[in-house]
Every structure is written in C-alpha cells, then in structure tokens.
Design an enzyme around this catalytic site. Structure first.
Site, PDB file in Angstrom:
ATOM      1  N   CYS A  79      41.869  35.823  41.767  1.00 22.46           N
ATOM      2  CA  CYS A  79      41.692  34.415  41.239  1.00 22.46           C
ATOM      3  C   CYS A  79      42.600  33.407  41.746  1.00 22.46           C
ATOM      4  CB  CYS A  79      41.190  34.434  39.843  1.00 22.46           C
ATOM      5  SG  CYS A  79      40.276  32.981  39.397  1.00 22.46           S
ATOM      6  N   HIS A 192      37.183  38.475  39.467  1.00 26.92           N
ATOM      7  CA  HIS A 192      38.002  39.009  38.603  1.00 26.92           C
ATOM      8  C   HIS A 192      37.416  40.611  38.520  1.00 26.92           C
ATOM      9  CE1 HIS A 192      40.350  36.025  36.446  1.00 26.92           C
ATOM     10  NE2 HIS A 192      39.402  35.138  36.897  1.00 26.92           N
ATOM     11  N   GLU A 194      39.081  43.012  37.281  1.00 27.42           N
ATOM     12  CA  GLU A 194      39.131  43.850  35.924  1.00 27.42           C
ATOM     13  C   GLU A 194      38.195  43.280  34.771  1.00 27.42           C
ATOM     14  OE1 GLU A 194      40.973  39.422  35.624  1.00 27.42           O
ATOM     15  OE2 GLU A 194      40.616  41.178  37.170  1.00 27.42           O
TER      16      GLU A 194
END
Length: 233
Positions: A79, A192, A194
């Site tokens: 990001c 993202h 994650e």
C-alpha cells in the site's frame, strides 16, 4: 530473516502475523543497521506519504532501505509502502514546488485517485473493499494465483503507470496495483495481502520464497524463467 520496517506510524501486527503464518522468519525493526543487514525487507502501508517519508528520513531508514536493496535484498512494499517506492508523492505535501521524496526505485509521482471516471460517473474515495487484480505475464510474486483474483484495498492515492507495472485494477480509473523494478526482486502491491485471505497468504508465501532464494539475484532470474515455462505447459 525478513525485516518489517517500523517507521513509527501504526500497528504492524497484521503484516507480521501474515508473514509468520506462511513460515517466514520475521523481525520488526526501526534500526537502520538491522534494516541494512536484513535478508529481505517489507515496507508496510501505514500513514501518509509525506509523513512516512519524513519519519523514515529522520530515522535514517530511507538510506538504509536503499542500501539493502542495492545490495540485493528482496523488497516488498505494501500500500503506502508501494507508493514510497516512487520518486515522489503529493499526499500531505505542503509545497507544490517541492514534493516529498520517496525511495526513488521507480520514476513518477504518486497522486490522488480521481473521484470520477471518464464518463463523469462518481466513485467513492477512499477506495475500500475487494477488487480483482489483473496480470498478463507470469511472475514469481503471483505464482499459484489466478488472474482476476480478488484482493483487499484501502487507499486514496494511486501510483502512475510505468514500465514497472506488473498488475492493474480498476476503480474510477485503471491503475497499477502491483509493480516490480525490472529484473530485480523488488516489488510493491497496492492492496493488503495480509488482509486478503488465502490469495494474500499465497502472495506473502511467494515473497518469502523469493526472499529465501534470491539474495544474489541469480536464483530470482531462474525463478522468473521457471514461472514463464510453467505458464506455457
């Protein structure tokens, strides 16, 4: 060992958990000497461009990251971390004549996402939610991930198109959502991983594999060739 760069702008726990969850050895650090010596680096997406760049400069991290990458360390920007790979950005800039500088791995300026498309239709910004990611060429970072797979986004600024673009998505405009410094294991993703379920975990696992095998760069070139050959079978 993968170093997650802590530039004092937010919680890095989700990135740490994501990498540990795929079996990577991880250390969260703000120390330039540790960053410079790391086997690989992850620069997470927390805060705004100007604030993050200023914090990294003050902490001595910009030069440490540049030094590690120049020495062959694989890199993944997430990001805002991807934005910081570019030469400059307008987010929170106070002087239009002097934009805050990023790491400079890729030429170009990161700017605000348009709020309308070419037909004048309005789009919500920040862009928050799941979008499909399109990539045309095989790449070790996307190994085992199908084109058009969905990843989770949350951002208001976008990177400019460049020769480094390896994947795109659409929200008001088509924009780069993944980049790679050509020929080097230096990547950035706008989304993202994650927070992107199984596909995100696979991408982090792919980066961990790249980190484990490409410190010299030669193994990375072999991995690129393997991915291209597999796509033709």
């Amino acid at each position: 060992m993968i170093a997650i760069v802590d530039y004092h702008k937010g919680n890095l726990l989700s990135v740490e958990r994501g990498l540990v969850g795929v079996g990577a050895g991880v250390v969260v650090t703000d120390e330039p000497d540790v960053i410079r010596a790391a086997d690989a680096l992850v620069l997470p997406g927390v805060g705004a461009f100007a604030d993050a760049a200023a914090s990294m400069a003050e902490l001595g991290q910009l030069e440490a990251v540049r030094g590690a990458v120049e020495g062959g360390a694989p890199f993944l920007g997430i990001c805002l971390g991807m934005h910081l790979m570019f030469a400059a950005g307008t987010e929170h800039a106070t002087d239009e004549g002097s934009l805050p500088c990023g790491l400079g791995f890729i030429e170009g300026v990161v700017d605000a996402m348009p709020r309308t498309d070419e037909a004048g239709r309005a789009y919500k910004v920040p862009h928050v939610g799941w979008n499909s990611v399109e990539f045309a060429e095989p790449n070790p970072l996307f190994e085992g991930i199908a084109p058009s797979e969905f990843f989770y986004f949350t951002h208001s600024y976008i990177a400019p198109p460049s020769a480094a673009t390896i994947a795109e998505t659409v929200h008001s405009v088509t924009f780069p959502c993944a980049v790679q410094v050509p020929g080097r294991p230096v990547f950035g993703v706008q989304f993202h991983p994650e927070k992107s379920s199984e596909a995100g975990a696979r991408l982090l696992a792919n980066f961990a594999t790249i980190a484990a095998t490409s410190r010299s760069g030669a193994a990375f070139a072999d991995k690129v060739a393997e991915s291209a050959a597999a796509s033709k079978e």
